[in-house]
Design a protein around this motif. Structure first.
Motif, PDB file in Angstrom:
ATOM      1  N   PRO A  82       0.799  -1.243   0.000  1.00  0.00           N
ATOM      2  CA  PRO A  82       0.000   0.000   0.000  1.00  0.00           C
ATOM      3  C   PRO A  82       0.824   1.281   0.000  1.00  0.00           C
ATOM      4  CG  PRO A  82      -0.138  -1.120   2.127  1.00  0.00           C
ATOM      5  CD  PRO A  82       0.591  -2.034   1.205  1.00  0.00           C
ATOM      6  N   GLU A  83       2.077   1.224   0.427  1.00  0.00           N
ATOM      7  CA  GLU A  83       2.912   2.427   0.464  1.00  0.00           C
ATOM      8  C   GLU A  83       3.447   2.825  -0.911  1.00  0.00           C
ATOM      9  OE1 GLU A  83       3.517   4.480   3.141  1.00  0.00           O
ATOM     10  OE2 GLU A  83       1.923   3.266   4.005  1.00  0.00           O
ATOM     11  N   THR A  84       3.452   1.904  -1.856  1.00  0.00           N
ATOM     12  CA  THR A  84       3.953   2.201  -3.198  1.00  0.00           C
ATOM     13  C   THR A  84       2.982   3.137  -3.907  1.00  0.00           C
ATOM     14  OG1 THR A  84       5.064   0.065  -3.350  1.00  0.00           O
ATOM     15  CG2 THR A  84       4.618   1.192  -5.420  1.00  0.00           C
ATOM     16  N   GLN A  85       3.515   4.208  -4.466  1.00  0.00           N
ATOM     17  CA  GLN A  85       2.691   5.154  -5.220  1.00  0.00           C
ATOM     18  C   GLN A  85       2.656   4.694  -6.676  1.00  0.00           C
ATOM     19  OE1 GLN A  85       0.949   7.282  -3.620  1.00  0.00           O
ATOM     20  NE2 GLN A  85       2.037   7.095  -1.700  1.00  0.00           N
ATOM     21  N   ILE A  86       1.451   4.546  -7.215  1.00  0.00           N
ATOM     22  CA  ILE A  86       1.289   4.026  -8.566  1.00  0.00           C
ATOM     23  C   ILE A  86       0.658   5.088  -9.455  1.00  0.00           C
ATOM     24  CG2 ILE A  86       0.260   2.225 -10.002  1.00  0.00           C
ATOM     25  CD1 ILE A  86       0.345   0.429  -7.462  1.00  0.00           C
ATOM     26  N   ILE A  87       1.379   5.421 -10.512  1.00  0.00           N
ATOM     27  CA  ILE A  87       0.900   6.369 -11.513  1.00  0.00           C
ATOM     28  C   ILE A  87       0.439   5.550 -12.710  1.00  0.00           C
ATOM     29  CG2 ILE A  87       1.535   8.266 -13.049  1.00  0.00           C
ATOM     30  CD1 ILE A  87       3.844   8.856 -10.965  1.00  0.00           C
ATOM     31  N   VAL A  88      -0.841   5.676 -13.052  1.00  0.00           N
ATOM     32  CA  VAL A  88      -1.376   4.920 -14.180  1.00  0.00           C
ATOM     33  C   VAL A  88      -1.238   5.762 -15.446  1.00  0.00           C
ATOM     34  CG1 VAL A  88      -3.424   3.827 -15.166  1.00  0.00           C
ATOM     35  CG2 VAL A  88      -2.966   3.624 -12.716  1.00  0.00           C
ATOM     36  N   LEU A  89      -0.699   5.135 -16.474  1.00  0.00           N
ATOM     37  CA  LEU A  89      -0.463   5.783 -17.757  1.00  0.00           C
ATOM     38  C   LEU A  89      -1.350   5.108 -18.792  1.00  0.00           C
ATOM     39  CD1 LEU A  89       1.368   7.769 -19.361  1.00  0.00           C
ATOM     40  CD2 LEU A  89       2.996   5.898 -19.604  1.00  0.00           C
ATOM     41  N   SER A  90      -2.104   5.902 -19.549  1.00  0.00           N
ATOM     42  CA  SER A  90      -3.024   5.310 -20.508  1.00  0.00           C
ATOM     43  C   SER A  90      -3.213   6.190 -21.733  1.00  0.00           C
ATOM     44  CB  SER A  90      -4.388   5.080 -19.844  1.00  0.00           C
ATOM     45  OG  SER A  90      -5.316   4.570 -20.779  1.00  0.00           O
ATOM     46  N   GLY A  91      -3.569   5.565 -22.817  1.00  0.00           N
ATOM     47  CA  GLY A  91      -3.908   6.283 -24.035  1.00  0.00           C
ATOM     48  C   GLY A  91      -5.353   6.750 -24.018  1.00  0.00           C
ATOM     49  N   GLN A  92      -6.112   6.333 -23.025  1.00  0.00           N
ATOM     50  CA  GLN A  92      -7.526   6.684 -22.946  1.00  0.00           C
ATOM     51  C   GLN A  92      -7.717   7.982 -22.172  1.00  0.00           C
ATOM     52  OE1 GLN A  92     -10.408   3.694 -21.998  1.00  0.00           O
ATOM     53  NE2 GLN A  92      -8.938   2.054 -22.361  1.00  0.00           N
ATOM     54  N   ASP A  93      -8.418   8.904 -22.786  1.00  0.00           N
ATOM     55  CA  ASP A  93      -8.719  10.182 -22.150  1.00  0.00           C
ATOM     56  C   ASP A  93     -10.176  10.179 -21.685  1.00  0.00           C
ATOM     57  OD1 ASP A  93      -8.562  12.734 -21.230  1.00  0.00           O
ATOM     58  OD2 ASP A  93      -8.408  13.697 -23.193  1.00  0.00           O
ATOM     59  N   LYS A  94     -10.498   9.189 -20.862  1.00  0.00           N
ATOM     60  CA  LYS A  94     -11.869   9.048 -20.368  1.00  0.00           C
ATOM     61  C   LYS A  94     -11.883   9.243 -18.865  1.00  0.00           C
ATOM     62  CE  LYS A  94     -13.180   5.722 -23.909  1.00  0.00           C
ATOM     63  NZ  LYS A  94     -13.619   4.349 -24.177  1.00  0.00           N
ATOM     64  N   ILE A  95     -12.749  10.109 -18.404  1.00  0.00           N
ATOM     65  CA  ILE A  95     -12.807  10.432 -16.973  1.00  0.00           C
ATOM     66  C   ILE A  95     -13.198   9.214 -16.144  1.00  0.00           C
ATOM     67  CG2 ILE A  95     -15.192  11.268 -16.988  1.00  0.00           C
ATOM     68  CD1 ILE A  95     -12.288  12.827 -15.018  1.00  0.00           C
ATOM     69  N   ASP A  96     -14.072   8.353 -16.654  1.00  0.00           N
ATOM     70  CA  ASP A  96     -14.480   7.183 -15.876  1.00  0.00           C
ATOM     71  C   ASP A  96     -13.328   6.207 -15.676  1.00  0.00           C
ATOM     72  OD1 ASP A  96     -14.798   6.770 -18.665  1.00  0.00           O
ATOM     73  OD2 ASP A  96     -16.026   4.985 -18.307  1.00  0.00           O
ATOM     74  N   VAL A  97     -12.418   6.115 -16.657  1.00  0.00           N
ATOM     75  CA  VAL A  97     -11.241   5.255 -16.515  1.00  0.00           C
ATOM     76  C   VAL A  97     -10.317   5.833 -15.445  1.00  0.00           C
ATOM     77  CG1 VAL A  97      -9.200   4.343 -17.692  1.00  0.00           C
ATOM     78  CG2 VAL A  97     -11.393   4.407 -18.884  1.00  0.00           C
ATOM     79  N   ALA A  98     -10.117   7.146 -15.484  1.00  0.00           N
ATOM     80  CA  ALA A  98      -9.265   7.802 -14.482  1.00  0.00           C
ATOM     81  C   ALA A  98      -9.852   7.633 -13.084  1.00  0.00           C
ATOM     82  CB  ALA A  98      -9.105   9.279 -14.819  1.00  0.00           C
ATOM     83  N   VAL A  99     -11.150   7.850 -12.945  1.00  0.00           N
ATOM     84  CA  VAL A  99     -11.806   7.708 -11.638  1.00  0.00           C
ATOM     85  C   VAL A  99     -11.699   6.269 -11.139  1.00  0.00           C
ATOM     86  CG1 VAL A  99     -14.068   7.767 -10.475  1.00  0.00           C
ATOM     87  CG2 VAL A  99     -13.366   9.658 -11.963  1.00  0.00           C
ATOM     88  N   ASP A 100     -11.854   5.330 -12.050  1.00  0.00           N
ATOM     89  CA  ASP A 100     -11.759   3.913 -11.680  1.00  0.00           C
ATOM     90  C   ASP A 100     -10.383   3.581 -11.116  1.00  0.00           C
ATOM     91  OD1 ASP A 100     -13.103   1.442 -11.494  1.00  0.00           O
ATOM     92  OD2 ASP A 100     -12.146   0.720 -13.334  1.00  0.00           O
ATOM     93  N   THR A 101      -9.330   4.073 -11.762  1.00  0.00           N
ATOM     94  CA  THR A 101      -7.981   3.781 -11.268  1.00  0.00           C
ATOM     95  C   THR A 101      -7.724   4.461  -9.926  1.00  0.00           C
ATOM     96  OG1 THR A 101      -6.977   5.595 -12.509  1.00  0.00           O
ATOM     97  CG2 THR A 101      -7.027   3.440 -13.576  1.00  0.00           C
ATOM     98  N   MET A 102      -8.222   5.682  -9.769  1.00  0.00           N
ATOM     99  CA  MET A 102      -8.046   6.398  -8.495  1.00  0.00           C
ATOM    100  C   MET A 102      -8.795   5.672  -7.371  1.00  0.00           C
ATOM    101  SD  MET A 102      -6.074   8.859  -9.416  1.00  0.00           S
ATOM    102  CE  MET A 102      -6.118  10.260  -8.362  1.00  0.00           C
ATOM    103  N   LYS A 103      -9.945   5.121  -7.715  1.00  0.00           N
ATOM    104  CA  LYS A 103     -10.745   4.387  -6.731  1.00  0.00           C
ATOM    105  C   LYS A 103      -9.966   3.199  -6.160  1.00  0.00           C
ATOM    106  CE  LYS A 103     -14.143   1.857  -8.314  1.00  0.00           C
ATOM    107  NZ  LYS A 103     -15.429   1.455  -8.914  1.00  0.00           N
ATOM    108  N   TYR A 104      -9.114   2.601  -6.986  1.00  0.00           N
ATOM    109  CA  TYR A 104      -8.346   1.440  -6.556  1.00  0.00           C
ATOM    110  C   TYR A 104      -6.963   1.799  -6.027  1.00  0.00           C
ATOM    111  CZ  TYR A 104     -12.104  -1.201  -8.632  1.00  0.00           C
ATOM    112  OH  TYR A 104     -13.336  -1.705  -8.942  1.00  0.00           O
ATOM    113  N   GLY A 105      -6.715   3.089  -5.802  1.00  0.00           N
ATOM    114  CA  GLY A 105      -5.500   3.484  -5.101  1.00  0.00           C
ATOM    115  C   GLY A 105      -4.399   4.096  -5.939  1.00  0.00           C
ATOM    116  N   ALA A 106      -4.663   4.402  -7.209  1.00  0.00           N
ATOM    117  CA  ALA A 106      -3.632   5.041  -8.021  1.00  0.00           C
ATOM    118  C   ALA A 106      -3.317   6.419  -7.448  1.00  0.00           C
ATOM    119  CB  ALA A 106      -4.093   5.176  -9.470  1.00  0.00           C
TER     120      ALA A 106
END
Length: 168
Positions: A82-106
């Motif tokens: 849980p201490e590891t900071q994870i930056i998700v990189l994607s070609g998708q510019d969709k807010i729901d995808v970003a929110v989904d990743t943040m929801k899981y700890g990105a």
């Protein structure tokens, strides 16, 4: 941090050119030991190195069709580290995808594009500062605990020698 005191940063992307370009860019700017992975499963096997930061691609199935996707790897990494900071990189510019990743700890979500590398650089600086503050905070808490224990022992010794022992 790992026992050998190296600071690790993982790049997890199934596009080798993307990984190499980002690695070269970050090597010029940071002192992290950068490890590159083309799938999340291999990165998970190296999590014993306790990377401070992981840059994780959202889609990880172009090389191996049965590979877990970025969200599945994100969940597994955050569950075990849980201490590891994870930056998700994607070609998708969709807010729901970003929110989904943040929801899981990105830590954050970056859309691939011409400003992605500089955005990642800024996020790594911020995540590194956050990590440093957590380490300092933990050290201060340990120091306060130690000092409280020593003061408590001094008070007990004073009570014993000034109050209890003279009565004997």
């Amino acid at each position: 941090m790992a026992n050998d005191s190296k600071r690790y940063l993982f790049l997890v992307d199934d596009e080798p050119i993307q990984n190499e370009m980002l690695k070269d860019y970050l090597n010029e700017r940071f002192l992290y030991e950068i490890k590159v992975f083309d799938n999340g499963e291999d990165a998970m096997q190296s999590m014993h190195l306790n990377p401070e930061i992981v840059v994780l691609d959202y889609h990880l199935s172009s090389q191996h069709k049965d590979a877990k996707n970025g969200v599945e790897i994100l969940k597994a990494m955050k569950d075990k580290h849980p201490e590891t900071q994870i930056i998700v990189l994607s070609g998708q510019d969709k807010i729901d995808v970003a929110v989904d990743t943040m929801k899981y700890g990105a830590y954050d979500y970056v859309v691939k594009g011409e400003s992605a590398f500089s955005r990642i650089e800024n996020l790594i600086n911020n995540a590194s500062e956050l990590h440093k503050m957590k380490v300092i905070n933990k050290g201060q808490k340990n120091t306060i605990t130690l000092l409280s224990t020593v003061i408590g022992l001094i008070i007990l010794a004073a009570v014993y020698f000034l109050v209890i022992k003279p009565r004997m």
